[in-house]
Design a protein around this motif. Structure first.
Motif, mmCIF file in Angstrom:
data_model
loop_
_atom_site.group_PDB
_atom_site.id
_atom_site.type_symbol
_atom_site.label_atom_id
_atom_site.label_comp_id
_atom_site.label_asym_id
_atom_site.label_seq_id
_atom_site.Cartn_x
_atom_site.Cartn_y
_atom_site.Cartn_z
ATOM 1 N N LEU A 24 1.852 -1.278 -11.072
ATOM 2 C CA LEU A 24 3.163 -1.865 -10.775
ATOM 3 C C LEU A 24 3.791 -1.294 -9.513
ATOM 4 O O LEU A 24 4.442 -2.013 -8.744
ATOM 5 N N GLU A 25 3.612 0.003 -9.283
ATOM 6 C CA GLU A 25 4.195 0.588 -8.066
ATOM 7 C C GLU A 25 3.586 -0.025 -6.818
ATOM 8 O O GLU A 25 4.317 -0.377 -5.870
ATOM 9 N N ALA A 26 2.268 -0.176 -6.787
ATOM 10 C CA ALA A 26 1.605 -0.767 -5.621
ATOM 11 C C ALA A 26 1.978 -2.234 -5.462
ATOM 12 O O ALA A 26 2.149 -2.734 -4.340
ATOM 13 N N LEU A 27 2.121 -2.945 -6.565
ATOM 14 C CA LEU A 27 2.534 -4.346 -6.499
ATOM 15 C C LEU A 27 3.956 -4.455 -5.945
ATOM 16 O O LEU A 27 4.262 -5.369 -5.160
ATOM 17 N N TYR A 28 4.805 -3.524 -6.337
ATOM 18 C CA TYR A 28 6.170 -3.536 -5.806
ATOM 19 C C TYR A 28 6.168 -3.283 -4.295
ATOM 20 O O TYR A 28 6.919 -3.929 -3.548
ATOM 21 N N GLU A 29 5.320 -2.367 -3.848
ATOM 22 C CA GLU A 29 5.243 -2.109 -2.407
ATOM 23 C C GLU A 29 4.808 -3.352 -1.641
ATOM 24 O O GLU A 29 5.333 -3.653 -0.561
ATOM 25 N N LEU A 30 3.860 -4.095 -2.195
ATOM 26 C CA LEU A 30 3.444 -5.343 -1.552
ATOM 27 C C LEU A 30 4.567 -6.380 -1.588
ATOM 28 O O LEU A 30 4.760 -7.137 -0.623
ATOM 29 N N ALA A 31 5.288 -6.426 -2.687
ATOM 30 C CA ALA A 31 6.414 -7.352 -2.774
ATOM 31 C C ALA A 31 7.474 -7.030 -1.729
ATOM 32 O O ALA A 31 8.053 -7.930 -1.108
ATOM 33 N N GLU A 32 7.720 -5.760 -1.500
ATOM 34 C CA GLU A 32 8.659 -5.348 -0.462
ATOM 35 C C GLU A 32 8.130 -5.722 0.931
ATOM 36 O O GLU A 32 8.864 -6.266 1.761
ATOM 37 N N LYS A 33 6.877 -5.431 1.168
ATOM 38 C CA LYS A 33 6.282 -5.656 2.486
ATOM 39 C C LYS A 33 6.296 -7.129 2.869
ATOM 40 O O LYS A 33 6.560 -7.479 4.025
ATOM 41 N N TYR A 34 6.020 -7.999 1.888
ATOM 42 C CA TYR A 34 5.893 -9.430 2.184
ATOM 43 C C TYR A 34 7.076 -10.246 1.651
ATOM 44 O O TYR A 34 7.026 -11.471 1.661
ATOM 45 N N ASP A 35 8.137 -9.559 1.245
ATOM 46 C CA ASP A 35 9.374 -10.194 0.805
ATOM 47 C C ASP A 35 9.106 -11.248 -0.267
ATOM 48 O O ASP A 35 9.395 -12.438 -0.097
ATOM 49 N N THR A 36 8.540 -10.802 -1.398
ATOM 50 C CA THR A 36 8.233 -11.720 -2.490
ATOM 51 C C THR A 36 8.970 -11.305 -3.757
ATOM 52 O O THR A 36 9.404 -10.157 -3.912
#
Length: 402
Positions: A186-198
């Motif tokens: 979940l932490e890594a998924l959140y980082e990707l969500a932040e990076k790609y604004d999702t």
């Protein structure tokens, strides 16, 4: 006639060993149950904390029915939002440390509510390939472009995100996968969500009540930031022992969901008595650290007992530290034979077959509860050890209970 083809299709399902059959349970949910008139030791339910038959929860439901009646009478947005529903939503939001929550009749309805409300035609959803069927169906209902990344493969997910030109994007994932028992990063998924604004939609059906401090869930277990982009769903018919589900997040996002979620707007609210029962369940979850510790010890005991059996039989005990312990057998017939052989010994473990799991990965889905004892877990291990003993792969003929 249009229905005549159904006979042939049903026979084809039967021939592949994929027919689903219900069993009639004549006792409350517990490790020891009466199924089709016979006593069994059950490793089937998602009652992870052993709360489904808890007397305090049952009494809270009964008292709720005496005070509020049996039904809500209408949808939440007409006249069916009774005080216990409101109190439950406030308690759920506080428990998972989010600003607001909405209560739904089922987890399936909760997932069908969220994704179509956040994305639509021309947008894109990026979903783990092993997500639950409710998330898959929610993506289809949204009419957004569907992109399924390989299970837990963050590199594949980032490639799909980086190459997408969709105006709005959403990542959808189970927190704990229902058939494999493994956890999403979940932490890594959140980082990707932040990076790609999702958006990041987390289905924590199997983590709520079990994972994290006081059972606050998988997001709390990894100290995930309460961001407006994160929408959290937890079910209340598994570890919580009752029924329904909730969605939690920022106040603004939850107000949007209230205004736009069709499965919230256009359905009758659940019984207020259920909400009363769930308020008591939340208290027991919060105070349930001893239950969670006992459950963790049972998980390790089962894994220690099954590990030596797998090497000799070609079975695979999947990597899971959750109450979901999948034992992959392989073929549909072999998994069914093993389930029948266990039933003949008075032990009930379901065989899970395609399309729920990939072809060739039929399995026994062993689920543990804090209500199980160490001796009951040992009984399952010993039974499987007996069945694993023949070198030719043959299981003794058993009564056909499938």
């Amino acid at each position: 006639m249009i229905w005549e083809s159904l006979d042939a299709e049903l026979k084809a399902i039967e021939a592949e060993g994929l027919t689903r059959r219900r069993r009639i349970v004549d006792s409350p949910v517990a490790p020891e149950m009466v199924v089709d008139g016979k006593p069994v030791l059950a490793f089937c339910s998602n009652d992870y904390l052993g709360l489904a038959s808890h007397p305090e929860i049952a009494e809270a439901m009964a008292e709720g029915a005496r005070h509020w009646g049996a039904g809500s009478g209408a949808s939440h947005l007409v006249s069916g939002h009774l005080r216990p529903h409101h109190q439950l939503e406030e308690a759920l939001a506080a428990f998972v440390m989010r600003q607001r929550a909405l209560y739904f009749c089922t987890g399936y309805m909760a997932n069908l509510a969220v994704i179509p409300a956040l994305v639509g035609r021309g947008d894109a959803v990026f979903a783990d390939k092993l997500n639950h069927a409710s998330l898959i169906d929610a993506v289809q209902l949204s009419r957004a472009d569907s992109h399924r990344y390989r299970h837990l493969d963050l590199e594949h997910l980032e490639f799909l995100l980086a190459t997408s030109t969709a105006p709005r994007k959403l990542i959808a994932t189970d927190a704990i996968f229902s058939m494999d028992g493994d956890a999403a990063p979940l932490e890594a998924l959140y980082e990707l969500a932040e990076k790609y604004d999702t958006w990041l939609v987390i289905d924590d059906a199997h983590g709520f009540g079990v994972m994290g401090p006081q059972g606050r869930g998988s997001a709390a277990a990894v100290k995930l930031i309460p961001s407006p982009r994160v929408v959290y769903m937890g079910t209340l018919g598994k570890a919580a022992g009752v029924s329904g589900a909730f969605v939690a997040g920022s106040a603004k996002v939850l107000e949007w969901l209230l205004q736009k979620s069709r499965t919230y707007i256009f359905t009758t609210a659940s019984s207020p008595a259920v909400a009363c029962a769930l308020l008591k369940s939340l208290d027991l979850i919060a105070a349930g650290e001893a239950r969670r510790q006992h459950l963790a010890s049972l998980i390790q005991r089962l894994r220690d007992g099954l590990a030596p059996l797998c090497a000799g039989r070609g079975w695979q005990l999947m990597d899971s530290d959750t109450p979901i312990q999948p034992l992959v057998i392989g073929g549909n017939a072999a998994a069914l034979d093993l389930t029948r052989a266990l039933l003949a010994q008075g032990i009930w473990v379901p065989a899970i077959r395609p399309p729920t799991v990939p072809k060739g990965q039929a399995r026994l889905r062993i689920t543990l509860s804090a209500a199980h004892s160490a001796a009951q877990v040992d009984a399952l291990v010993n039974a499987l050890a007996t069945l694993a003993a023949p070198a030719d792969g043959h299981l003794a003929a058993t009564e056909n209970l499938s």
